[in-house]
Scaffold this motif. Structure first.
Motif, PDB file in Angstrom:
ATOM      1  N   PHE A   8      12.935  -8.569 -10.798  1.00  0.00           N
ATOM      2  CA  PHE A   8      12.985  -7.593  -9.704  1.00  0.00           C
ATOM      3  C   PHE A   8      13.732  -8.184  -8.500  1.00  0.00           C
ATOM      4  O   PHE A   8      13.456  -9.325  -8.081  1.00  0.00           O
ATOM      5  N   TYR A  50      12.228 -10.274  -5.357  1.00  0.00           N
ATOM      6  CA  TYR A  50      11.763 -11.674  -5.376  1.00  0.00           C
ATOM      7  C   TYR A  50      12.748 -12.611  -4.677  1.00  0.00           C
ATOM      8  O   TYR A  50      12.335 -13.408  -3.825  1.00  0.00           O
ATOM      9  N   ALA A  85       6.951 -10.080 -13.390  1.00  0.00           N
ATOM     10  CA  ALA A  85       6.654  -8.649 -13.512  1.00  0.00           C
ATOM     11  C   ALA A  85       6.371  -8.343 -14.973  1.00  0.00           C
ATOM     12  O   ALA A  85       7.133  -8.721 -15.855  1.00  0.00           O
ATOM     13  N   TYR A  93       4.009  -1.396 -13.219  1.00  0.00           N
ATOM     14  CA  TYR A  93       4.103  -0.395 -14.299  1.00  0.00           C
ATOM     15  C   TYR A  93       2.942  -0.492 -15.277  1.00  0.00           C
ATOM     16  O   TYR A  93       3.022   0.047 -16.367  1.00  0.00           O
ATOM     17  N   THR A 132       0.696  -0.688  -7.634  1.00  0.00           N
ATOM     18  CA  THR A 132       1.297   0.234  -6.669  1.00  0.00           C
ATOM     19  C   THR A 132       0.938   1.693  -6.955  1.00  0.00           C
ATOM     20  O   THR A 132       0.628   2.043  -8.099  1.00  0.00           O
ATOM     21  N   SER A 144       3.315   3.809  -6.243  1.00  0.00           N
ATOM     22  CA  SER A 144       4.670   4.379  -6.226  1.00  0.00           C
ATOM     23  C   SER A 144       5.125   4.907  -7.573  1.00  0.00           C
ATOM     24  O   SER A 144       6.005   5.753  -7.637  1.00  0.00           O
ATOM     25  N   LYS A 145       4.584   4.405  -8.655  1.00  0.00           N
ATOM     26  CA  LYS A 145       5.138   4.724  -9.962  1.00  0.00           C
ATOM     27  C   LYS A 145       4.244   5.745 -10.673  1.00  0.00           C
ATOM     28  O   LYS A 145       4.411   6.920 -10.485  1.00  0.00           O
ATOM     29  N   ARG A 176       4.492   4.797   0.371  1.00  0.00           N
ATOM     30  CA  ARG A 176       4.440   3.344   0.463  1.00  0.00           C
ATOM     31  C   ARG A 176       2.994   2.808   0.473  1.00  0.00           C
ATOM     32  O   ARG A 176       2.446   2.468   1.515  1.00  0.00           O
TER      33      ARG A 176
END
Ligand SMILES: *Cc1c(COP(=O)(O)O)cnc(C)c1O
Length: 370
Positions: A123, A126, A166, A200, A227, A229-230, A238
């Protein structure tokens, strides 16, 4: 005295060399540039279903309170997370997206002379958070596009403070086995923190028996980031969180801004967390879409990296940029990944059935013409 009229000379070294994060192209930007409408965006691994209705209702209900500061400790959301994961509230750190958690870790544990380690094709955030604090990034060659845990373990040194992993990985979608990962984390020296980025994980949790939270009991240097977000469909608000030992959570909470999550984000995340139907539907639509896309790739004679996430990187066997641009002209935004050292791949986020179909048709036409 050092006179300069170049403001860049005044910035600290790590910041001067930073390369900004390249986000997926916003729909409005493409509308402005090409005067198109009906654009589909499959570029940022967002949830194609739209937000949970429960999250929208929670936001509506909170609107009259907007003159007040949010709860800086995010008590309600943290309590809901603690209950869901059978952890203590003190083990949770909320972030303005899980990106903020990555940054907090860097600010708390990295400095010039210290190293952060991550895989090639990892990602893009990082390297940014590492460089921003002047630490050294150690990039380990990938194994079949994924994290090579053996090579990473072999490269750990006295200077290694943080290892970012990740799982599943973005942009490759590769998944490590839980057994290998636990063995790797448990063998790390005490001066070395592991950030296990599970942005994820909801897409694989049922199938793969993700049990990383159990490892917190025996691994005080582990930080799991997740998160909204997904899979939870709230990228625009956020909200992310870290799960760790109470000590690490305490440290990260010292570094963060007092009100890093806004009020609407907090209530929406709490509501989304409770919306099991939405999550199940998300996972079902994603699995079907992944199948449709890969069937489509196969029909076009294309190879792809098998992905455990809500996206898939397809190998065009030629530079991806021209195809990316041709797709833009057809109103389809996907993600070029040359900046991840994958110049021949494009990363496609799984959309609705109609979006996936539209994309596959646009791709077929484009490949016939490029
Ligand atoms: C999308 C993503 C995140 C999450 O970002 P947020 O700041 O929570 O929106 C974190 N890690 C990876 C690998 C991602 O792809």
């Amino acid at each position: 005295m050092n006179h300069t009229d170049n403001i860049y000379d005044l910035t600290v070294a790590g910041v001067r060399q930073l390369v900004p994060y390249v986000a997926g192209k916003p729909i409005e930007e493409l509308e402005r540039e090409l005067g198109l409408t009906d654009i589909i965006k499959l570029a940022s691994n967002e949830n194609p279903l739209g937000p949970s209705k429960k999250a929208l209702t929670a936001i509506q209900d909170a609107l009259p309170k907007l003159t007040l500061y949010p709860d800086g400790n995010g008590f309600n959301l943290k309590s809901a997370l603690a209950k869901k994961y059978a952890l203590n509230v003190g083990q949770i750190t909320l972030g303005n997206g899980s990106n903020e958690l990555l940054e907090l870790v860097a600010r708390a544990f990295l400095a010039p002379g210290l190293e952060a380690m991550f895989s090639r094709h990892a990602f893009a955030v990082y390297p940014i958070v590492t460089q921003a604090v002047g630490a050294t990034a150690v990039v380990i060659p990938a194994l079949n596009y994924g994290n090579d845990l053996e090579a990473m373990a072999a490269r750990v040194s006295e200077k290694t403070r943080v290892i970012f992993i990740a799982n599943p990985n973005n942009p490759t979608g590769t998944l490590l086995s839980q057994v290998d990962l636990e063995r790797f984390i448990s063998a790390l020296p005490k001066h070395c923190l592991c950030v296990l980025d599970e942005a994820y994980f909801e897409f694989v949790a049922d199938k793969e028996g993700i049990n990383s939270i159990d490892w917190l009991k025996t691994n005080p240097n582990l930080i799991i980031t997740r998160t909204f977000s997904k899979a939870y469909g709230l990228a625009g608000l956020r909200v992310g969180y870290g799960l760790s030992s109470p000590e690490i959570a305490d440290i990260l909470n010292r570094v963060r801004q007092p009100f890093n999550n806004n009020m609407l984000a907090l209530v929406a995340a709490e509501a989304a967390l409770a919306d099991g139907d939405y999550l199940r539907q998300t996972i079902t639509v994603n699995a079907q879409g992944m199948s449709d896309l890969t069937v489509g790739f196969k029909a076009l004679g294309l190879e792809w990296i098998p992905s455990a996430g809500n996206f898939v990187s397809v190998d065009l066997k030629r530079p991806g940029q021209p195809t990316y641009e041709a797709l833009l002209r057809k109103g389809v935004i996907v993600r070029p990944v040359a900046n991840y050292e994958m110049p021949n791949h494009l990363r496609i986020s799984i959309g609705t059935q109609a979006e996936n179909q539209f994309f596959l048709e646009a791709l077929a036409e484009t490949l016939a013409n490029v």
